[in-house]
Motif scaffolding. Structure first.
Motif, PDB file in Angstrom:
ATOM      1  N   SER A  31       0.846  -1.187   0.000  1.00  0.00           N
ATOM      2  CA  SER A  31       0.000   0.000   0.000  1.00  0.00           C
ATOM      3  C   SER A  31       0.883   1.240   0.000  1.00  0.00           C
ATOM      4  CB  SER A  31      -0.943   0.017   1.202  1.00  0.00           C
ATOM      5  OG  SER A  31      -0.203   0.085   2.403  1.00  0.00           O
ATOM      6  N   VAL A  32       0.323   2.322  -0.500  1.00  0.00           N
ATOM      7  CA  VAL A  32       1.010   3.597  -0.564  1.00  0.00           C
ATOM      8  C   VAL A  32       0.073   4.640   0.030  1.00  0.00           C
ATOM      9  CG1 VAL A  32       1.985   5.362  -2.091  1.00  0.00           C
ATOM     10  CG2 VAL A  32       2.255   2.940  -2.656  1.00  0.00           C
ATOM     11  N   ALA A  33       0.566   5.407   1.001  1.00  0.00           N
ATOM     12  CA  ALA A  33      -0.227   6.487   1.590  1.00  0.00           C
ATOM     13  C   ALA A  33       0.182   7.800   0.931  1.00  0.00           C
ATOM     14  CB  ALA A  33      -0.018   6.548   3.091  1.00  0.00           C
ATOM     15  N   VAL A  34      -0.795   8.549   0.447  1.00  0.00           N
ATOM     16  CA  VAL A  34      -0.552   9.819  -0.219  1.00  0.00           C
ATOM     17  C   VAL A  34      -1.453  10.872   0.431  1.00  0.00           C
ATOM     18  CG1 VAL A  34      -0.657  11.055  -2.426  1.00  0.00           C
ATOM     19  CG2 VAL A  34      -0.050   8.620  -2.385  1.00  0.00           C
ATOM     20  N   PRO A  35      -0.886  12.010   0.848  1.00  0.00           N
ATOM     21  CA  PRO A  35      -1.739  13.041   1.434  1.00  0.00           C
ATOM     22  C   PRO A  35      -2.626  13.698   0.379  1.00  0.00           C
ATOM     23  CG  PRO A  35       0.524  13.822   1.265  1.00  0.00           C
ATOM     24  CD  PRO A  35       0.524  12.388   0.829  1.00  0.00           C
ATOM     25  N   MET A  36      -3.896  13.869   0.702  1.00  0.00           N
ATOM     26  CA  MET A  36      -4.825  14.580  -0.172  1.00  0.00           C
ATOM     27  C   MET A  36      -5.104  15.931   0.481  1.00  0.00           C
ATOM     28  SD  MET A  36      -8.494  13.497  -1.804  1.00  0.00           S
ATOM     29  CE  MET A  36      -7.757  12.062  -2.551  1.00  0.00           C
ATOM     30  N   VAL A  37      -4.748  16.993  -0.230  1.00  0.00           N
ATOM     31  CA  VAL A  37      -4.865  18.344   0.311  1.00  0.00           C
ATOM     32  C   VAL A  37      -6.260  18.906   0.012  1.00  0.00           C
ATOM     33  CG1 VAL A  37      -3.953  20.701   0.209  1.00  0.00           C
ATOM     34  CG2 VAL A  37      -2.399  18.736   0.058  1.00  0.00           C
ATOM     35  N   PHE A  38      -6.837  19.527   1.024  1.00  0.00           N
ATOM     36  CA  PHE A  38      -8.140  20.180   0.890  1.00  0.00           C
ATOM     37  C   PHE A  38      -7.963  21.655   1.193  1.00  0.00           C
ATOM     38  CE2 PHE A  38      -9.052  15.796   1.796  1.00  0.00           C
ATOM     39  CZ  PHE A  38     -10.078  15.505   0.918  1.00  0.00           C
ATOM     40  N   ASP A  39      -8.509  22.510   0.321  1.00  0.00           N
ATOM     41  CA  ASP A  39      -8.415  23.953   0.497  1.00  0.00           C
ATOM     42  C   ASP A  39      -9.836  24.536   0.462  1.00  0.00           C
ATOM     43  OD1 ASP A  39      -7.896  26.634   0.521  1.00  0.00           O
ATOM     44  OD2 ASP A  39      -6.500  26.601  -1.178  1.00  0.00           O
ATOM     45  N   PHE A  40     -10.265  25.054   1.596  1.00  0.00           N
ATOM     46  CA  PHE A  40     -11.613  25.609   1.720  1.00  0.00           C
ATOM     47  C   PHE A  40     -11.617  27.131   1.657  1.00  0.00           C
ATOM     48  CE2 PHE A  40     -12.154  21.339   3.257  1.00  0.00           C
ATOM     49  CZ  PHE A  40     -13.442  21.005   2.875  1.00  0.00           C
ATOM     50  N   ALA A  41     -10.516  27.730   1.174  1.00  0.00           N
ATOM     51  CA  ALA A  41     -10.412  29.189   1.121  1.00  0.00           C
ATOM     52  C   ALA A  41     -11.524  29.814   0.282  1.00  0.00           C
ATOM     53  CB  ALA A  41      -9.048  29.603   0.586  1.00  0.00           C
ATOM     54  N   GLU A  42     -11.934  29.146  -0.785  1.00  0.00           N
ATOM     55  CA  GLU A  42     -12.984  29.683  -1.653  1.00  0.00           C
ATOM     56  C   GLU A  42     -14.361  29.103  -1.340  1.00  0.00           C
ATOM     57  OE1 GLU A  42     -11.868  29.634  -5.766  1.00  0.00           O
ATOM     58  OE2 GLU A  42      -9.833  30.316  -5.308  1.00  0.00           O
ATOM     59  N   GLU A  43     -14.488  28.472  -0.175  1.00  0.00           N
ATOM     60  CA  GLU A  43     -15.748  27.908   0.299  1.00  0.00           C
ATOM     61  C   GLU A  43     -16.431  27.023  -0.745  1.00  0.00           C
ATOM     62  OE1 GLU A  43     -18.210  30.803   2.237  1.00  0.00           O
ATOM     63  OE2 GLU A  43     -16.496  31.755   3.181  1.00  0.00           O
ATOM     64  N   PRO A  44     -15.772  25.929  -1.155  1.00  0.00           N
ATOM     65  CA  PRO A  44     -16.366  25.045  -2.160  1.00  0.00           C
ATOM     66  C   PRO A  44     -17.590  24.315  -1.598  1.00  0.00           C
ATOM     67  CG  PRO A  44     -14.436  24.013  -1.216  1.00  0.00           C
ATOM     68  CD  PRO A  44     -14.497  25.417  -0.664  1.00  0.00           C
ATOM     69  N   SER A  45     -18.464  23.913  -2.497  1.00  0.00           N
ATOM     70  CA  SER A  45     -19.639  23.138  -2.097  1.00  0.00           C
ATOM     71  C   SER A  45     -19.206  21.704  -1.774  1.00  0.00           C
ATOM     72  CB  SER A  45     -20.655  23.112  -3.247  1.00  0.00           C
ATOM     73  OG  SER A  45     -20.105  22.403  -4.351  1.00  0.00           O
ATOM     74  N   LEU A  46     -20.075  20.970  -1.107  1.00  0.00           N
ATOM     75  CA  LEU A  46     -19.804  19.555  -0.831  1.00  0.00           C
ATOM     76  C   LEU A  46     -19.595  18.817  -2.145  1.00  0.00           C
ATOM     77  CD1 LEU A  46     -19.562  17.117   1.031  1.00  0.00           C
ATOM     78  CD2 LEU A  46     -22.055  16.921   0.984  1.00  0.00           C
TER      79      LEU A  46
END
Length: 133
Positions: free
Chosen positions: A98-113
């Protein structure tokens, strides 16, 4: 503008054990050994994912990120996503890979779900196309 209903609140029955730790950083740690999610909650989540055009995994991880942002008010953070698989030179090897990769989330622009779940879907497909998986 299309509004997205918030996902249903799952009712979870958990076997939770409390541990006390010495030290100023951690006063207590909750360890969950079993989660039971009602079948109708899974059905509703699957239907929401289908309506968005994403996988159930993308919907669940996107919703987790959405809830973490809402609870912490953090605008940017990462969640480690694990991908199972072998590289081309490991195809003859025996074992679990298995390989773990970080998934970055940026809510600066207030994205929808919906946008957050689509981000998860796109990043997952991008990483799966890499040679490291």
């Amino acid at each position: 503008m299309r509004t997205q209903k918030a996902p249903p609140e799952p009712v979870l029955a958990m076997d939770v054990r409390q541990f006390r730790l010495d030290g100023p950083q951690l006063e207590s740690l909750r360890v969950t050994s079993t989660w039971h999610v009602a079948h109708d909650v899974i059905t509703m989540a699957h239907a929401a994912a289908t309506d968005m055009g994403v996988t159930l995994n993308s919907f669940v991880l996107g919703t987790l990120a959405w809830v973490l942002h809402d609870a912490s008010e953090q605008r940017c953070f990462a969640i480690s996503q694990t991908y199972l698989g072998r590289t081309m030179d490991e195809l003859g090897a025996v074992g679990s890979y298995s390989v773990a990769v970080p998934m970055v989330f940026d809510f600066a622009e207030e994205p929808s779900l919906d946008a957050v779940c689509r981000h998860v879907q796109g990043e997952t497909q991008r990483v799966l196309a890499l040679d490291v998986i």
